[in-house]
Design an enzyme around this catalytic site. Structure first.
Site, PDB file in Angstrom:
ATOM      1  N   CYS A 156      51.223  53.514  32.800  1.00 21.49           N
ATOM      2  CA  CYS A 156      50.458  54.073  33.899  1.00 21.49           C
ATOM      3  C   CYS A 156      51.513  54.841  33.806  1.00 21.49           C
ATOM      4  CB  CYS A 156      50.422  52.773  34.896  1.00 21.49           C
ATOM      5  SG  CYS A 156      50.211  52.790  35.915  1.00 21.49           S
ATOM      6  N   CYS A 216      53.764  53.243  37.022  1.00 18.81           N
ATOM      7  CA  CYS A 216      54.754  52.321  37.158  1.00 18.81           C
ATOM      8  C   CYS A 216      55.609  52.844  35.445  1.00 18.81           C
ATOM      9  CB  CYS A 216      54.387  50.978  37.599  1.00 18.81           C
ATOM     10  SG  CYS A 216      53.794  50.476  36.735  1.00 18.81           S
ATOM     11  N   CYS A 219      45.861  48.460  37.606  1.00 13.49           N
ATOM     12  CA  CYS A 219      46.981  47.988  36.431  1.00 13.49           C
ATOM     13  C   CYS A 219      47.409  46.765  37.386  1.00 13.49           C
ATOM     14  CB  CYS A 219      48.351  49.755  36.569  1.00 13.49           C
ATOM     15  SG  CYS A 219      49.740  48.746  36.588  1.00 13.49           S
ATOM     16  N   CYS A 243      51.143  47.975  39.165  1.00 14.99           N
ATOM     17  CA  CYS A 243      51.214  49.295  41.321  1.00 14.99           C
ATOM     18  C   CYS A 243      49.913  48.773  41.496  1.00 14.99           C
ATOM     19  CB  CYS A 243      51.753  49.733  40.717  1.00 14.99           C
ATOM     20  SG  CYS A 243      50.632  51.197  39.199  1.00 14.99           S
ATOM     21  N   CYS A 289      36.918  52.308  29.527  1.00 10.48           N
ATOM     22  CA  CYS A 289      37.036  53.969  30.162  1.00 10.48           C
ATOM     23  C   CYS A 289      38.023  54.460  30.942  1.00 10.48           C
ATOM     24  CB  CYS A 289      35.063  54.565  30.392  1.00 10.48           C
ATOM     25  SG  CYS A 289      34.624  55.741  30.835  1.00 10.48           S
TER      26      CYS A 289
END
Length: 182
Positions: free
Chosen positions: A90, A93, A146, A149, A169
């Site tokens: 991510c 984070c 995510c 976060c 995707c």
């Protein structure tokens, strides 16, 4: 269209936990796990950054996609054609999300993955993602965020390669690639 909706509703769905706002308790949370931390909860007890802090940390495009649920233009992402071994994290984070081993070319214009890192069969409890229903754009889709976060990453569709048949995707701009052993 009816077949697509039936397929989407049959996919496993885990709602992200709701958080207390300014010290007020969380209310209206549905499900058996409401009120206690479980595998569907955020992985750390860190408060989310304020909008102004996210703006400082991220580029304008990263902010738009991850914090405002935007999308990058198709065929524009830096990781679309990346074939290096490694892990996709991510951008907000640094949580590990997708392995290059599960990346494939879907021809859709965005990086595509057949499953999230940490998936065991159909169990996504050890992954860094959560699924949410997205009814924007006049259709029902499954948004991927995510778990750490709550950054918007992209969507998952039921038209991927077997055996699960999923196509995650994901926006390149929501990812940070770390080369190495996936």
């Amino acid at each position: 269209m009816a077949l697509l909706l039936r397929t989407l509703w049959s996919l496993p769905f885990r709602a992200a936990p709701r958080r207390a706002v300014r010290g007020r308790p969380v209310s209206g949370v549905l499900g058996a796990g409401a009120g206690r931390r479980d595998a569907g909860s955020l992985t750390k007890n860190e408060p989310s950054l304020a909008k102004s802090e996210w703006r400082k940390k991220l580029t304008p495009e990263q902010f738009h996609v991850t914090r405002e649920k935007g999308t990058e233009p198709p065929f524009s992402g830096i990781y679309l054609n990346n074939k290096e071994p490694g892990m996709y994290h991510c951008v907000c984070c640094d949580s590990p999300l997708f392995s290059s081993k599960k990346k494939y070319s879907s021809g859709t214009g965005w990086p595509s993955f057949s499953e999230a890192h940490g998936t065991s069969g159909s169990d996504e409890s050890n992954t860094g993602i959560l699924r949410r229903v997205d009814t924007s754009m006049g259709s029902v889709r499954t948004e991927i965020v995510c778990k750490q976060c709550e950054a918007h990453l992209g969507h998952v569709f039921p038209d991927g390669p077997g055996p699960a048949g999923q196509r995650f995707c994901i926006n390149s701009v929501a990812l940070k690639f770390k080369p190495g052993k996936p």
